[in-house]
Enzyme design. Structure first.
Site, PDB file in Angstrom:
ATOM      1  N   TYR A  24     -89.966 113.076  -1.802  1.00 20.75           N
ATOM      2  CA  TYR A  24     -88.944 112.122  -2.278  1.00 20.75           C
ATOM      3  C   TYR A  24     -87.796 111.932  -1.276  1.00 20.75           C
ATOM      4  O   TYR A  24     -87.704 112.630  -0.296  1.00 20.75           O
ATOM      5  CB  TYR A  24     -88.483 112.431  -3.691  1.00 20.75           C
ATOM      6  CG  TYR A  24     -87.819 113.757  -4.026  1.00 20.75           C
ATOM      7  CD1 TYR A  24     -87.231 114.586  -3.084  1.00 20.75           C
ATOM      8  CD2 TYR A  24     -87.760 114.151  -5.374  1.00 20.75           C
ATOM      9  CE1 TYR A  24     -86.616 115.763  -3.447  1.00 20.75           C
ATOM     10  CE2 TYR A  24     -87.137 115.337  -5.752  1.00 20.75           C
ATOM     11  CZ  TYR A  24     -86.564 116.146  -4.778  1.00 20.75           C
ATOM     12  OH  TYR A  24     -85.953 117.297  -5.142  1.00 20.75           O
ATOM     13  N   GLU A  25     -86.985 110.938  -1.549  1.00 19.70           N
ATOM     14  CA  GLU A  25     -85.906 110.526  -0.633  1.00 19.70           C
ATOM     15  C   GLU A  25     -86.454 110.132   0.735  1.00 19.70           C
ATOM     16  O   GLU A  25     -85.852 110.409   1.756  1.00 19.70           O
ATOM     17  CB  GLU A  25     -84.872 111.653  -0.469  1.00 19.70           C
ATOM     18  CG  GLU A  25     -84.051 111.937  -1.686  1.00 19.70           C
ATOM     19  CD  GLU A  25     -83.316 110.719  -2.196  1.00 19.70           C
ATOM     20  OE1 GLU A  25     -83.071 109.785  -1.399  1.00 19.70           O
ATOM     21  OE2 GLU A  25     -83.005 110.680  -3.398  1.00 19.70           O
ATOM     22  N   GLY A  26     -87.589 109.477   0.747  1.00 22.70           N
ATOM     23  CA  GLY A  26     -88.179 109.073   2.017  1.00 22.70           C
ATOM     24  C   GLY A  26     -89.141 110.154   2.471  1.00 22.70           C
ATOM     25  O   GLY A  26     -88.711 111.225   2.906  1.00 22.70           O
TER      26      GLY A  26
END
Lengths: 775, 592
Positions: free
Chosen positions: B439-441
């Site tokens: 997550y978050e890229g």
């Protein structure tokens, strides 16, 4: 070679007359510039004198040096007309009125030496009318020499001769314009607008009317017409702002009046009321309050605005975002076929311009190459119209014109199933009116790399440079990197080239056909290397460059550099290490490193010091040379012509200048062979430098400027390092300094500067904005 | 069993000895944040983590979140723990005092975050997202919005989310469909479906503030047509209390591999009332403020989990007896030697320890830049700090979270079969750590961000903040043989950087093929630099260290281990990078 004229008379000192006079003076030829008497005042030469004074302040400068301006003598046609007898050529550049011109011709007839060529710079009056009623001894000596504005910089000259014109005389003028004035002479028939303006006006008129017709914004139209077709990025509207909107109605009316009724020009030419309104309200272009584009400075802000055809009002400039351009890429056929208004516009303007160009054969000239050359040099198109047709395909163009019910000119029909140009046995050929291809022959004495490349492979080559055999034992080293910026690969190939010439050739010429000789070292690479602290890599590039420059200088064969355009920084250092420079007159050379917070690191400081120290006109002592070089280098001074480069000693008295860009390589090769005949490499030079006391003096001067706000914080840092190098570091005034020592100082100072944030910020700013950062 | 005590000595070392907190707080204009104050905050935070959060970690994982009719219930004990969290002011630590925050420097805030992630990653997500949302709101919201929402979010009464992902758009946010229709009163009506929304619905706070990306009706296509909106679960009344229910509902929660106590929700927006945050169509700019902060925080999540994994494995390795040391029995009086005598167990423990302490030191360095980019007086320093954060964000995010997973798996291995069964909690750490890489890229995207965007920006200017200090350190310590391995790997990193910058100009796929290896190489060198500096500090302090000699000696030894056994991986990575994309891209798609 051209028989040089010793004096030329130019009658009429308007922008064109004065510009032509200036260019003749730039060639080192005296000029008698005559105009009418002033309306008032006692100075009877005031008009021509005023024009010269104005030209000296004009930017871009009509004169290549102040000395050139002194070759012009001002006069008036009442007192001084008889002095045209002193002149080898008379150029008439008076107002475009037949009666005035003819009256002048009659008066000239009485005073000129018989057989002196006379030419008119008219752009609108046919030669047949100009010479009507004049005696044969006049018409024999008469022709039209149509220069483009500004005459110093525009390389096109259209030459129109009449049925009685003495061909020898015409050749003499053509050769003088070519060799002495640096023009590319295109022979035209005596038809309206000759070539460039005939086609150019057709194209511009079409571009404007079709913009309105297809509902494009001005930005969109310029985006379509500019880059994709290889037209200067100003596009059409930017160009019209530049030449002046008020000209358009006159030019179009004159063209419409002169062209036969069935000419296609009438179909696209129409009155555009909004242009009339703009002219009436002072919006005549850049010379007025603005034109299609303007800079709105109300409210203290500078806002770029554009005229909106729909409302007739100005609005903030809007960048054109046209997916059609992205989709088409470089495929012009795809662009002109794109569905929607963008494709329709591109076709309506360029498709018809291409067809119109074909129609100009045989009306305006018999050769397609003349039309292409005229558009390339007269309108700065990258490709001429026939080259463009070859790009889209003649068959496609014919088919589309047919499909839409337009006439297909015979010359275009002739190209069906083939192209206008082809290369046969390494020689470029053009299609003629007889349907046969013939070799394109350059005027005598022209050597072009472009031509050599068609028939040969490079002797050596890597990603940034190539080496060509240009015959008679001479090699040509060509930069091929982006903007001809200098990098590791260029240095590597130079090393190989020097070894090769030593073994198998007589001489080396450093030359290329880019718009600039070289803009200097590749700053992007240097900045990236600096950002990752790859100091060793940068330092080794500097050291390698120094080594190569020294090798170039002391090679056992002559090296001739032949620059044109910019030769900055490292590019200038190439010139400084060559045995001779054969410079195009339009060479802009200088050591500009300080502008990006660096200093010349490839021996530029060393060479400039040597030149100024041995200049006989300099005062004695160790200080004057460093002070002089410091003044030039710390301010990043660039010569605005080869003549100015001479004044800066970037060129030596023995270096030579070529006026015509096309003749540069041949001249350089000739010079190299002259030198090769009895060549001895130069002896290393040692000079006396002032050492620390000199450095203190230079630093004090800079501190003074800083106090006055004329030098920035980082200027002080940069010029401090420059002062260290130029004064010889810690050298003692009683010792002589060897070249190697100055090179060490250059390298050390360069590396120290590259580590400063101020320098890194300057380089980044220059790369991203193209402008120097004053930090 | 999950063992965790905040590594206070190491945190103090990083803050005060390695990064000179005293000079740092002076430079950011907060000289009153003295060493003693920082130490007492860390100590209290450590207690909170061990006493309140850690006990809920395994139970929360076992129980998970429950979804019933649009309502999400967090596991037992979370509500109470959250209340204590707010009372302790832990959520307001690094927030702006103008809205009730304590305004402490990020160097302190990031250490506290690490502790919370170590003790209970799922729990940490709730306040963590709130913090990110306050940053975006503070940077881009109107004063009105800020006044209405920030104080409540900072004191923890309300929580925050960021709503980006939709079923058809994850990494490629240009495909977004959720729409926002402007209303006459200046508000907007938001409609659409969002998925994977952490803390999108729960029972910890009285209101939830969603920051939602959506398209305006006339928005340009793609990523340039996305705007950010604030959409509260309950519309605040005039006196600022939660009022009418807004048109946002939780339609389900995801069933996940790990992180089970964190509610990962599907949200449905149906004409929900929202307000624009930032400029129209500039939503990504606003979101990036939050995402940069979040990416660093996610990196710290990886670090936090790895720390707990280390402590748990070290505990077990000393406790578990099995077999004899290879060179002969070390504890002959016992039935067997504890497994810590074995070189391979040592290898695992030293590896985890060397990475974890290196990462902590690096996060401390990046945290100083987070402070400087907003608080330094000199604009040049602020710009330099911003550049540094830009280049280090993808490195920290991807390196720390890759390591978080690798190291917790390595720690599990120390437990053998006992790590694989649930009783000891080791498999939970592995499962929890896995999401941080995604997550978050996703980490592959971080690597692309590094080579494709950050590296070439301004001709490599962002790189300067890392490469210059490292080069200067190497030059200053050229005589020290201990710095040699760093010098060698740094030189390789310089070459790799120049190589990628050159080849990717001609072929962007070359950059893509090199990206992940390059990021790891960059990260290893960054850790190598931290270790070289840490060793230097430790060597200086050791002679005069009284009770601390063991700590400094361990630092020196661990630094040596990193240089000997971990840093050399850079050579292999450089070889891989040089090999280029050819064999990676050669097979036809159909051959897979």
């Amino acid at each position: 070679m051209a028989e040089m004229f010793t004096k030329v008379a130019v009658i009429g000192s308007g922008v064109m007359g004065c510009g032509i006079a200036a260019q003749i003076a730039n060639a080192g030829v005296r000029v008698l510039l005559l105009d009418i008497l002033p309306r008032e005042g006692s100075n009877r030469r005031a008009v021509a004198e005023g024009a010269i004074a104005k030209a000296l302040k004009t930017d871009p400068a009509p004169f290549m040096s102040a000395a050139a301006a002194r070759l012009i003598e001002a006069g008036n046609i009442e007192d001084d007309l008889a002095r045209v007898a002193e002149c080898d050529w008379i150029v008439e550049v008076v107002v475009e009125r037949l009666d005035i011109k003819q009256t002048l011709y009659r008066r000239l007839e009485a005073v000129r030496r018989p057989g002196t060529p006379i030419s008119s710079n008219t752009s609108t009056i046919p030669l047949s009318q100009l010479t009507e009623g004049l005696p044969e001894r006049f018409t024999r000596d008469f022709m039209i020499t149509h220069f483009f504005n500004p005459p110093r910089y525009m390389r096109l000259m259209e030459l129109v001769t009449g049925p009685h014109t003495d061909a020898t005389l015409a050749d003499k003028i053509a050769l003088f314009c070519d060799v002495a004035l640096g023009k590319s002479v295109v022979n035209c028939k005596d038809s309206p607008g000759f070539i460039a303006n005939r086609l150019g006006v057709f194209w511009m008129t079409g571009a404007v009317t079709q913009t309105i017709e297809h509902g494009l914004t001005i930005e969109e139209a310029d985006a379509v017409m500019g880059r994709p077709f290889g037209v200067p990025k100003t596009g059409v509207f930017g160009l019209m702002d530049l030449v002046g909107l008020d000209l358009m109605p006159h030019v179009n009316a004159s063209m419409a009046g002169a062209l036969p009724e069935n000419d296609e020009f009438h179909a696209i030419n129409r009155d555009i009321p909004i242009i009339g309104r703009l002219i009436e309200t002072g919006y005549t272009g850049r010379k007025g309050k603005g034109g299609f584009y303007r800079l709105n400075k109300t409210g203290g802000k500078r806002v770029k605005e554009t005229l909106d055809f729909a409302t007739g009002e100005y609005r903030p400039e809007r960048r054109a975002e046209l997916p059609e351009l992205v989709a088409a890429g470089r495929d012009l056929r795809a662009l002109m076929s794109a569905p929607g208004r963008v494709g329709a516009y591109a076709w309506a303007v360029m498709g018809h311009t291409m067809a119109y160009a074909a129609k100009l054969i045989p009306e305006a000239t018999d050769e397609i190459v003349a039309i292409d050359e005229a558009m390339r040099l007269g309108y700065n198109w990258k490709h001429g119209p026939f080259e463009l047709i070859d790009m889209v395909g003649a068959d496609w163009l014919i088919e589309r014109l047919h499909a839409e019910g337009f006439a297909v000119p015979p010359m275009l029909q002739r190209a069906a199933g083939r192209s206008f140009y082809r290369v046969q046995n390494g020689i470029r050929q053009q299609l003629g009116q007889d349907g046969e291809y013939t070799d394109i022959v350059r005027p005598h004495g022209i050597l072009m790399l472009e031509d050599i490349k068609l028939a040969a492979k490079p002797v050596l080559k890597n990603g940034s440079a190539s080496v060509w055999d240009i015959g008679d034992g001479v090699l040509c080293f060509e930069f091929t990197s982006k903007s001809n910026s200098l990098d590791e690969q260029i240095m590597a190939l130079l090393g190989k080239t020097i070894a090769l010439v030593k073994k198998e050739y007589k001489a080396l010429v450093i030359y290329n056909e880019g718009s600039n000789f070289s803009v200097g070292a590749n700053l992007g690479l240097a900045l990236f290397a600096a950002n990752i602290a790859a100091w060793m890599q940068v330092e080794s590039l500097i050291a390698t460059g120094q080594e190569m420059m020294q090798k170039l200088k002391y090679a056992p064969f002559p090296v001739v550099s032949a620059p044109s355009g910019m030769a900055l920084g490292g590019g200038c250092e190439f010139l400084l290490h060559s045995d001779a420079v054969q410079a195009h007159a339009e060479t802009y050379a200088g050591l500009v490193e300080c502008g990006v917070g660096l200093l010349p690191g490839w021996g530029g400081c060393k060479e400039m010091l040597g030149r100024w120290a041995s200049d006989p006109k300099m005062p004695k002592g160790p200080m004057p040379a460093p002070a002089k070089v410091f003044e030039m280098v710390s301010t990043a001074k660039v010569a605005k012509s080869a003549a100015e480069a001479r004044e800066m000693l970037v060129l030596r008295p023995s270096d030579r200048v070529t006026m015509n860009r096309y003749r540069l390589l041949a001249d350089a090769k000739r010079r190299a062979l002259e030198l090769a005949a009895d060549y001895k490499a130069p002896e290393p030079r040692e000079i006396v430098l002032p050492g620390p006391s000199g450095r203190v003096a230079l630093n004090q001067a800079v501190a003074g400027f800083a106090k006055l706000g004329m030098a920035t914080t980082h200027d002080v840092v940069v010029s401090g390092e420059l002062a260290t190098v130029l004064t010889g570091g810690d050298t003692d005034i009683i010792d002589t300094v060897k070249e190697g020592k100055i090179l060490d100082l250059e390298r050390e100072s360069f590396m120290r500067l590259l580590r400063t944030p101020g320098t890194l910020a300057r380089i980044e700013h220059m790369l991203e904005t193209g402008k120097p950062l004053r930090n | 069993m999950q063992v965790y005590k905040a590594p206070l000595r190491d945190m103090r070392f990083v803050l005060h000895e390695l990064h000179n907190s005293a000079a740092h707080v002076a430079e950011i204009g907060q000289p009153d944040v003295a060493e003693e104050l920082i130490d007492s905050i860390l100590e209290e935070a450590g207690k909170f983590a061990t006493d309140i959060l850690l006990p809920l970690n395994a139970s929360g994982d076992e129980e998970g979140c429950r979804y019933e009719n649009g309502v999400v219930r967090t596991p037992k004990g979370f509500i109470e723990a959250y209340k204590k969290f707010c009372e302790g002011g832990w959520g307001a630590l690094a927030s702006d005092p103008a809205y009730g925050g304590q305004g402490l420097p990020e160097i302190v805030g990031k250490m506290v975050e690490e502790m919370q992630c170590s003790a209970n990653l799922s729990f940490g997500l709730y306040p963590g997202l709130t913090h990110g949302a306050t940053l975006a709101l503070q940077g881009h919201g109107t004063d009105e919005l800020k006044q209405a929402y920030l104080p409540k979010m900072i004191d923890g009464t309300w929580s925050g989310t960021m709503c980006l992902t939709e079923p058809q758009c994850g990494t490629d946010l240009g495909l977004m469909r959720t729409k926002a229709v402007p209303q006459e009163d200046g508000s907007y009506r938001i409609s659409g479906a969002k998925i994977f929304i952490s803390a999108g619905e729960h029972d910890l706070t009285e209101n939830i503030v969603h920051l939602v990306l959506a398209r305006l009706p006339d928005a340009p296509k793609g990523i340039k047509g996305v705007s950010m909106f604030l959409v509260p679960k309950f519309l605040p009344t005039e006196d600022g209390r939660p009022g009418a229910r807004n048109g946002v509902t939780c339609t389900a929660i995801e069933h996940k591999m790990g992180l089970k106590a964190s509610a990962t929700t599907q949200l449905y927006f149906d004409e929900a009332v929202g307000w624009l945050v930032g400029e129209p169509n500039k939503g990504m700019r606003a979101m990036f403020t939050m995402m940069n902060a979040e990416r660093l925080s996610v990196g710290i999540q990886g670090l936090g989990v790895a720390e707990t994994a280390y402590q748990s494995a070290a505990f077990y390795a000393k406790d578990r007896i099995q077999g004899r040391a290879l060179a002969g029995a070390r504890y002959p009086d016992r039935a067997a030697d504890p497994i810590i005598v074995h070189p391979d167990v040592r290898r695992s423990l030293m590896t985890i320890r060397a990475y974890v302490e290196g990462c902590r030191a690096l996060s401390g360095w990046v945290a100083t830049a987070l402070d400087l980019e907003t608080k330094a007086a000199d604009p040049v320093r602020r710009q330099e700090a911003e550049d540094f954060v830009a280049i280090m964000t993808p490195v920290v995010k991807a390196l720390f979270t890759d390591l978080g997973f690798e190291l917790s798996s390595m720690a599990l291995q120390v437990y053998g079969g006992h790590g694989y069964i649930r009783d000891h909690g080791m498999e939970q750490l592995v499962r929890d750590a896995r999401i941080c890489m995604i997550y978050e890229g996703a980490n592959g995207i971080q690597a692309l961000d590094l080579v494709g965007r950050k590296m070439p920006a301004h001709m490599g200017r962002f790189l300067r903040g890392f490469f210059h200090p490292v080069q200067a350190f190497i030059e200053e310590n050229a005589a020290d043989p201990k710095v040699l391995p760093l010098a060698k790997s740094f030189a390789a990193l310089q070459q790799a950087t120049a190589h990628i910058a050159t080849v990717s100009l001609k072929d962007p796929e070359e950059a893509g093929a090199a990206a992940t290896d390059y990021l790891r190489m960059f990260g290893l060198v960054a850790l190598g630099y931290m270790w070289a500096r840490a060793a230097k500090v430790a060597a200086e302090k050791l002679p005069a260290a009284n009770g601390d000699a063991g700590f400094y000696q361990a630092k020196l030894t661990t630094a040596q281990f990193f240089a000997d056994r971990l840093l050399p991986q850079t050579s292999a990575l450089w070889s891989s990078i040089k090999a280029g994309k050819a064999s990676m891209m050669a097979l036809e798609d159909a051959a897979f």
